[in-house]
Design a protein around this motif. Structure first.
Motif, PDB file in Angstrom:
ATOM      1  N   PRO A 380       0.893  -1.157   0.144  1.00 45.56           N
ATOM      2  CA  PRO A 380       0.095   0.012   0.070  1.00 45.56           C
ATOM      3  C   PRO A 380       0.831   1.246   0.087  1.00 45.56           C
ATOM      4  O   PRO A 380       0.502   2.110  -0.694  1.00 45.56           O
ATOM      5  CB  PRO A 380      -0.846  -0.088   1.172  1.00 45.56           C
ATOM      6  N   PRO A 381       1.803   1.445   0.815  1.00 48.11           N
ATOM      7  CA  PRO A 381       2.695   2.620   0.952  1.00 48.11           C
ATOM      8  C   PRO A 381       3.248   2.934  -0.490  1.00 48.11           C
ATOM      9  O   PRO A 381       3.380   4.092  -1.267  1.00 48.11           O
ATOM     10  CB  PRO A 381       3.898   2.591   1.760  1.00 48.11           C
ATOM     11  N   PHE A 382       3.884   1.803  -1.209  1.00 52.68           N
ATOM     12  CA  PHE A 382       4.339   1.967  -2.499  1.00 52.68           C
ATOM     13  C   PHE A 382       3.216   2.154  -3.593  1.00 52.68           C
ATOM     14  O   PHE A 382       3.525   3.227  -4.623  1.00 52.68           O
ATOM     15  CB  PHE A 382       5.302   0.718  -2.851  1.00 52.68           C
ATOM     16  N   GLN A 383       2.139   1.735  -3.456  1.00 55.79           N
ATOM     17  CA  GLN A 383       0.853   2.179  -4.328  1.00 55.79           C
ATOM     18  C   GLN A 383       0.729   3.568  -4.213  1.00 55.79           C
ATOM     19  O   GLN A 383       0.433   4.213  -5.016  1.00 55.79           O
ATOM     20  CB  GLN A 383      -0.152   1.360  -3.973  1.00 55.79           C
ATOM     21  N   TRP A 384       0.796   4.177  -2.715  1.00 53.68           N
ATOM     22  CA  TRP A 384       0.560   5.611  -2.750  1.00 53.68           C
ATOM     23  C   TRP A 384       1.490   6.420  -3.519  1.00 53.68           C
ATOM     24  O   TRP A 384       1.294   7.451  -4.157  1.00 53.68           O
ATOM     25  CB  TRP A 384       0.456   5.846  -1.068  1.00 53.68           C
ATOM     26  N   PHE A 385       2.885   6.108  -3.252  1.00 54.44           N
ATOM     27  CA  PHE A 385       4.029   6.667  -4.045  1.00 54.44           C
ATOM     28  C   PHE A 385       3.686   6.650  -5.412  1.00 54.44           C
ATOM     29  O   PHE A 385       4.096   7.728  -6.111  1.00 54.44           O
ATOM     30  CB  PHE A 385       5.403   5.917  -3.637  1.00 54.44           C
ATOM     31  N   ARG A 386       3.289   5.539  -6.100  1.00 56.46           N
ATOM     32  CA  ARG A 386       3.078   5.535  -7.506  1.00 56.46           C
ATOM     33  C   ARG A 386       1.926   6.459  -7.987  1.00 56.46           C
ATOM     34  O   ARG A 386       1.997   7.565  -8.795  1.00 56.46           O
ATOM     35  CB  ARG A 386       2.494   4.257  -8.024  1.00 56.46           C
ATOM     36  N   GLU A 387       1.039   6.482  -7.093  1.00 56.50           N
ATOM     37  CA  GLU A 387      -0.239   7.716  -7.495  1.00 56.50           C
ATOM     38  C   GLU A 387       0.116   8.943  -7.462  1.00 56.50           C
ATOM     39  O   GLU A 387      -0.331   9.654  -8.071  1.00 56.50           O
ATOM     40  CB  GLU A 387      -1.517   7.169  -6.366  1.00 56.50           C
ATOM     41  N   LEU A 388       1.120   9.247  -6.446  1.00 56.83           N
ATOM     42  CA  LEU A 388       1.379  10.712  -6.212  1.00 56.83           C
ATOM     43  C   LEU A 388       2.416  10.780  -7.503  1.00 56.83           C
ATOM     44  O   LEU A 388       2.446  12.258  -7.900  1.00 56.83           O
ATOM     45  CB  LEU A 388       2.281  10.813  -4.937  1.00 56.83           C
TER      46      LEU A 388
END
Length: 471
Positions: A380-388
């Motif tokens: 989830p934290p990496f997915q958030w990074f990708r979205e940002l």
């Protein structure tokens, strides 16, 4: 029909300045419109565009920019000082002030003389004390240069710094919102450079704001500054023999991105610290407070970035993205809140280490960075990074031409990052013909490609063996 241009609504300063660039053919109507727009902005806005204003003189075949510089210097003493520093820097092509720029060198020299000659009274006193004080600070670098690296140069630095008394009512060129109160005489420290002698020093400053500092040019006696709640210590690096103008451009672009991210309400952190070129091959660089480089963490501890954050600051992590090269661990800073901050922009656009091989990936995303964000691309934290990353990329695309104009005005400076195709490649990176969905997919692919990229690992290995920079 051209006459209607004079009635156009106001555009951003960088768009107005673009009418004095190689992007458009010179014309008196467009020049008059651009001047009307530029004159409508207050001096504190124009401060940001000082490098582009000075470079616009290269294409000023009718004298409009020269007239604007002379007239606008009467509106603000701080703007006058910044213009003079930048014009002095750009008079010459080399760092030793030996090769005059044949296009604008004489023109800049004449403008500097004109601007200084029209100063009088308290404004003249403000100019003289500021430039005299800062010259003393900068000259320390030249004086200690003859001493060998090590204790001798360190002692020479401390000795020369101790000779300088603070002149009341002066400021650091990189910080025109704060007045200098004290010099930390024990802080003088030469930086790592064999041929040149940059050095670090700290100053106690009080933040008073542009308006209050501007008033110092209108009074004969400097008031006392005693508000301890606004006083901090500001560290700076002073360089002689190094051209910092390319860093100024990189940080200008970063500041534009920061503004875009704020408008888009994105949780993307950027720290565009300040750099000001003050003479050929000379400048002042603000130090980012409360930071350590990844290199320092590696030298001072036995822990990695993951353990460093877990031990000190939990899982808080913000990140920023800029496609700039030479991203070894000495050029990546970490602050106490877990932000990654990039410094040193000697390689960008078309230049890269190793003879412009372009070896490094688009940006650095190492194993330990991924570990902090969950260790897996599906965490989830990496997915958030990708979205940002995708959201930040999409937010910047509408401002493509503003960024292109900012860079276009600097093309004839001779910066090593310009090799003939800068603007073409810059526009391509924004994918101007792609849909928003296609652009989003493109940016997401870049993130995945950069994740644990072998070229980033190889570059860290090269830096370790060549310069002993830990990774």
């Amino acid at each position: 029909m051209l006459s209607h241009i004079l009635n156009w609504s106001r555009v951003p300063p960088v768009v107005a300045l673009s009418y004095f660039s190689r992007q458009y053919p010179p014309h008196p109507i467009t020049a008059q419109y651009a001047l009307r727009v530029l004159n409508s902005y207050p001096p504190d806005v124009l401060l940001f565009y000082i490098p582009q204003i000075v470079q616009a003189l290269r294409y000023d075949t009718m004298g409009y920019v020269s007239e604007f510089i002379i007239n606008t210097s009467k509106r603000s003493q701080l703007l006058t000082h910044q213009l003079i520093w930048n014009m002095k820097t750009n008079m010459y092509k080399d760092e030793n002030a030996e090769i005059l720029d044949e296009d604008i060198g004489r023109k800049l020299e004449g403008l500097i003389d004109t601007i200084i000659s029209q100063l009088s009274g308290s404004a003249r006193m403000f100019y003289e004390r500021e430039f005299e004080f800062f010259a003393k600070i900068t000259n320390v670098s030249g004086t200690i240069r003859v001493f060998p690296k090590g204790p001798e140069r360190k002692n020479a630095c401390l000795k020369e710094l101790s000779k300088i008394d603070v002149t009341p009512g002066c400021y650091l060129p990189s910080n025109p919102e704060s007045v200098v109160l004290e010099i930390d005489y024990k802080s003088g420290a030469p930086m790592q450079s064999a041929a040149k002698a940059p050095y670090f020093a700290r100053f106690k400053v009080e933040k008073v704001g542009l308006t209050a500092l501007e008033r110092l040019g209108a009074v004969s006696e400097v008031p006392d500054f005693t508000d301890e709640s606004k006083q901090i210590y500001q560290g700076c690096i002073f360089k002689v023999g190094d051209d910092v103008r390319q860093d100024m451009l990189a940080l200008q672009i970063m500041e534009l991105f920061q503004h875009v991210f704020k408008l888009a309400d994105l949780e993307v952190y950027l720290a565009p610290y300040r750099v000001v070129a003050t003479a050929p091959g000379s400048g002042v660089i603000e130090c980012v407070p409360d930071t350590k480089s990844r290199d320092q963490i590696g030298r001072q501890t036995d822990i990695g970035m993951y353990e460093y954050f877990r031990h000190n600051y939990g899982d808080e992590m913000s990140t920023e993205f800029q496609a700039i090269k030479d991203r070894h661990n000495g050029n990546i800073m970490l602050d106490s809140k877990g932000h990654l901050i990039h410094i040193d922009f000697g390689f960008l656009f078309e230049s890269s280490p190793g003879g412009n091989l372009g070896f490094e990936p688009d940006f650095k995303l190492t194993d330990e960075m991924v570990l902090i964000m969950g260790g897996r691309v599906d965490a989830p934290p990496f997915q958030w990074f990708r979205e940002l990353c995708v959201q930040a990329y999409l937010a910047c695309r509408p401002y493509r031409e503003a960024i292109v104009s900012l860079v276009s005005l600097m093309l004839d400076t001779g910066f090593p990052c310009f090799r003939g195709n800068t603007i073409k490649l810059l526009r391509q990176r924004f994918l101007p013909l792609a849909s928003e969905k296609e652009a989003a997919q493109h940016m997401d692919r870049i993130v995945i490609d950069c994740c644990k990229n072998w070229r980033a690992k190889a570059y860290d290995l090269i830096q370790y063996y060549q310069n002993e920079i830990p990774f």
